[in-house]
Design a protein around this motif. Structure first.
Motif, PDB file in Angstrom:
ATOM      1  N   ASN A 138      -1.930  -2.352  -3.977  1.00  0.00           N
ATOM      2  CA  ASN A 138      -3.389  -2.353  -4.038  1.00  0.00           C
ATOM      3  C   ASN A 138      -4.037  -1.007  -4.279  1.00  0.00           C
ATOM      4  O   ASN A 138      -5.220  -0.950  -4.615  1.00  0.00           O
ATOM      5  CB  ASN A 138      -3.983  -3.014  -2.781  1.00  0.00           C
ATOM      6  N   ASN A 139      -3.323   0.120  -4.109  1.00  0.00           N
ATOM      7  CA  ASN A 139      -3.953   1.424  -4.365  1.00  0.00           C
ATOM      8  C   ASN A 139      -3.258   2.188  -5.478  1.00  0.00           C
ATOM      9  O   ASN A 139      -3.277   3.409  -5.509  1.00  0.00           O
ATOM     10  CB  ASN A 139      -4.006   2.261  -3.087  1.00  0.00           C
ATOM     11  N   ARG A 158      -8.914  -2.913  -7.814  1.00  0.00           N
ATOM     12  CA  ARG A 158      -9.349  -4.251  -8.217  1.00  0.00           C
ATOM     13  C   ARG A 158     -10.819  -4.481  -7.869  1.00  0.00           C
ATOM     14  O   ARG A 158     -11.554  -5.141  -8.612  1.00  0.00           O
ATOM     15  CB  ARG A 158      -8.473  -5.314  -7.537  1.00  0.00           C
ATOM     16  N   TYR A 214     -10.567  -0.599  -3.323  1.00  0.00           N
ATOM     17  CA  TYR A 214      -9.356  -0.474  -4.121  1.00  0.00           C
ATOM     18  C   TYR A 214      -9.685  -0.675  -5.607  1.00  0.00           C
ATOM     19  O   TYR A 214     -10.767  -1.152  -5.969  1.00  0.00           O
ATOM     20  CB  TYR A 214      -8.313  -1.487  -3.671  1.00  0.00           C
ATOM     21  N   HIS A 221       0.845  -1.186   0.000  1.00  0.00           N
ATOM     22  CA  HIS A 221       0.000   0.000   0.000  1.00  0.00           C
ATOM     23  C   HIS A 221       0.889   1.247   0.000  1.00  0.00           C
ATOM     24  O   HIS A 221       1.742   1.403   0.872  1.00  0.00           O
ATOM     25  CB  HIS A 221      -0.885  -0.010   1.253  1.00  0.00           C
TER      26      HIS A 221
END
Length: 756
Positions: A520-521, A567, A565, A296
């Protein structure tokens, strides 16, 4: 004095019983830069921005600043610089410059030694007062460069540390250890090219608070006045024809590449971004570090390339629009880079002719070229194919690639001016050379989908396909004709265009290519998205990259609204993004939870095939059926030329591919009719394309030579006249068997023949 006071600090050093007095000056802090340019594109390689004397062979005006020395005395003058052609053992030193203190030049000329950045000793100068004027004086106009200046009464040599703002520099500049905090952002966008602008504007209009960070003084990236690559790729079409409307608001109007300064609209781009209340724009800011908590990103670190002030930007989401995948790389994102055969960097150029002869100095340090060694720059332009760096390091040796390009351009102009046939160019002079490179390929960040070349060719349908890619698979290679003298580092390229992309409707790129697989971000948009080298050939052009940014911006709004996020948008909230992608580009809301409003000046939806750029079929006589109304079998690929076609464009299929295209018309009345087809001619189109005309009592095959121009207006060719009855079914079928080249379908026309 404001900038000088911020950057110039006098320090005292003790060497035993001897006191040394010193002054450190960052070259970018000069109050008046004269003709010197601030070059920020190689900070990651050599640690700092620097001033460049890019005068096209004419010495540029002095850069000057007033400083306060710690005390009068005898100062040794150092400059961090290099002899920029020494790495190639080239004869001569084109980057020569002087440093003057109160109009007295240091004894030694700078830029004359060393093949890498280092502190060159210029000798000593006696200074009688504490207030002094420092001057950088260019001697050649051929890209001398100065990073920093150090004056000292002692004998210490400055450290050759090429880290970005190392401790030594920070101490001398008096910079705070703690950076200025910039937080509270929903989305931090790094990179201000087409993809970064698209992401920032799109997210801001959907209610996100955005920081847009750009390391140059202008926006647009390759599509700015600094690089001048005209924007390519069709917008506003496919499943989401609203995507691209934001890009249309700022895309350049260049009619050729390179275009003129005015055509690229730097001010228009900046004004558009600054008009968005939700965007904080940070020009001249270089991102050099990323804070990561496992998977992250928590912050990116940047410094102002004019003042060296550090800033720390924090947000919930980040978008890497750097082109090189820099943010992803620093964050530990998965990435790949083609081992061999990468596309290179262009530095385009232009020249003109005056009324009088113009001298051009000999350039023995440039590439030793004659006129046969390069394509003659027709129209006074050195175009996109002035490209090198195919197997060089595009990240860690970008300066070397750029400098080789400069040597090629200067060598070519030397051939025009000083070699055989020079009398033809006696009045010619250089008007512009891009010192900011236009790179095409480097790191490719990895997403949940890595788009393959075969996906494009076979038109694989992804459920999240959203951005239409309408550029062919365009890969660049060294052009053998011009690679003989410099086989290890050729400088002229050829574009090899593959088939398989529908250039009218477009191939929809999947959203899952626009976010990182393991950070993830992190979003990405532009030429660093998740594609293979071959697929990059169709996705990398600027308008297509800009549309990626628009999708990322809207997806960011969904992430903020749902607390998720990137995804998760695909997995759980695709319907939400789908709704946003169908909105006009000017639709907006104050926050991600506010109600959306649509301004009255929003663009009309373009429809799946975009805006018709050709002749309106309704304006023509008789009945005209466009190719998009025909029934196709096999692989037909759309094209949209600039002019000459009917409606949206035309389609083509390879010879002997088995593909067919069938037009069906209903005869309006009984009488004599002429049947016509429309096609665009080209030398690689079919010379014997089979065309069948079928109606009750009619069965005729004509072989059409599509390498020659059609005889009638709007590129129509008569196939014959036929007696037909009202409500008869007329079929015109175009095939590919033994066509001798591409079969082309554009339109079919049925015109009544006056028999009186």
């Amino acid at each position: 004095m404001r900038i000088a006071q911020a950057l110039v600090i006098g320090l005292l050093f003790w060497h035993g019983k001897t006191k040394a007095e010193s002054l450190f000056i960052e070259a970018e802090s000069f109050e008046q830069r004269g003709g010197w340019k601030l070059d920020t594109q190689f900070i990651r390689e050599m640690g700092s921005p620097y001033l460049l004397a890019h005068g096209l062979g004419k010495p540029v005006a002095d850069a000057t600043m007033k400083v306060q020395l710690p005390a009068p005395g005898t100062y040794r003058v150092y400059a961090r610089t290099k002899d920029w052609v020494a790495r190639w053992n080239a004869p001569g030193t084109p980057g020569r410059f002087q440093i003057l203190v109160n109009d007295e030049a240091a004894p030694r000329t700078f830029g004359t030694e060393g093949d890498d950045w280092h502190w060159q000793d210029g000798g000593t100068i006696d200074v009688e007062s504490t207030i002094a004027t420092i001057r950088l004086r260019d001697l050649t106009g051929f890209d001398g460069r100065c990073d920093a200046i150090y004056l000292t009464t002692g004998d210490e040599v400055p450290p050759n540390d090429d880290q970005i703002l190392p401790a030594w520099r920070r101490r001398l500049l008096g910079l705070q250890e703690k950076p200025t905090i910039k937080d509270g952002y929903d989305l931090v966008v790094v990179g201000g090219g087409y993809s970064g602008m698209g992401a920032a504007i799109s997210a801001a209009r959907m209610g996100c608070k955005v920081a847009l960070i750009q390391d140059r003084p202008v926006l647009g990236g390759n599509g700015s006045s600094e690089v001048r690559v005209w924007a390519q790729g069709h917008i506003r079409r496919g499943k989401y024809p609203r995507i691209g409307e934001i890009i249309e608001e700022f895309a350049d109007s260049a009619r050729k590449s390179p275009g003129t300064y005015e055509e690229f609209g730097d001010a228009l781009k900046e004004n558009l971004v600054r008009s968005e209340a939700n965007i904080d724009l940070f020009l001249n800011h270089h991102v050099y570090d990323v804070d990561v908590d496992e998977v992250h990103i928590s912050a990116v670190h940047a410094f102002d390339t004019r003042t060296s002030e550090h800033k720390k930007f924090s947000g919930r989401l980040y978008s890497d629009c750097t082109g090189h995948g820099t943010v992803g790389f620093l964050a530990g994102a998965n990435w790949r880079m083609q081992d061999k055969g990468r596309m290179g960097m262009s530095n385009m150029w232009a020249w003109d002719e005056g009324a009088q002869p113009v001298n051009y100095p000999a350039t023995p340090w440039a590439l030793d070229l004659d006129m046969q060694d390069f394509p003659y720059p027709h129209g006074h332009h050195g175009q996109w194919f002035w490209e090198s760096g195919f197997d060089q390091d595009p990240v860690n040796d970008a300066e070397g690639i750029r400098d080789w390009n400069l040597r090629a351009v200067y060598g070519a102009f030397n051939a025009m001016k000083n070699r055989r046939g020079a009398e033809k160019h006696s009045n010619a002079f250089l008007t512009w050379i891009a010192y900011i490179g236009g790179p095409r390929e480097s790191r490719l960040l990895t997403g949940d989908v890595i788009l393959q070349h075969q996906d494009v060719v076979t038109k694989k349908q992804f459920p999240d396909g959203c951005v239409p890619s309408t550029w062919s698979v365009d890969l660049h290679y060294p052009k053998k004709q011009y690679a003989k003298k410099f086989p290890d580092n050729p400088f002229i390229s050829i574009a090899v265009h593959g088939e398989g992309v529908d250039r009218t409707y477009g191939y929809p790129l999947p959203y899952r290519c626009f976010y990182s697989k393991n950070i993830n971000n992190l979003f990405m948009a532009g030429r660093c998205i998740s594609v293979t080298h071959e697929a990059l050939g169709t996705t990398r052009v600027m308008k297509t990259c800009g549309m990626m940014g628009e999708v990322v911006g809207k997806a960011s709004s969904v992430c903020i609204q749902k607390g998720c996020y990137p995804r998760d948008v695909y997995l759980h909230y695709w319907n939400n993004l789908d709704s946003l992608l169908k909105l006009p580009g000017k639709a907006r809301r104050d926050t991600p939870d506010s109600q959306i409003t649509i301004p009255q000046d929003s663009m009309a939806s373009a429809g799946p095939f975009g805006i018709a750029t050709g002749v309106d079929p309704k304006s023509l006589e008789g009945i005209v059926v466009d190719d998009r109304q025909a029934v196709t079998q096999g692989d037909w690929f759309g094209e949209q030329p600039k002019r000459g076609h009917i409606a949206f464009g035309y389609q083509k299929a390879a010879s002997d591919s088995g593909a067919t295209c069938t037009f069906k018309l209903r005869v309006p009345s009984t009488g004599l009719f002429e049947v016509r087809i429309a096609y665009i001619r080209n030398s690689n189109f079919g010379s014997r394309v089979p065309v069948d005309v079928i109606a009750p009592g009619v069965q005729q095959t004509t072989h059409v030579d599509m390498t020659t121009k059609a005889p009638l207006k709007h590129n129509f060719l008569p196939l014959g006249q036929y007696q037909l009855k009202a409500d008869d079914s007329l079929v015109v079928k175009i095939g590919t068997a033994n066509a001798g080249g591409f079969s082309i379908v554009d339109a079919v026309q049925l015109v009544a023949v006056d028999t009186e």
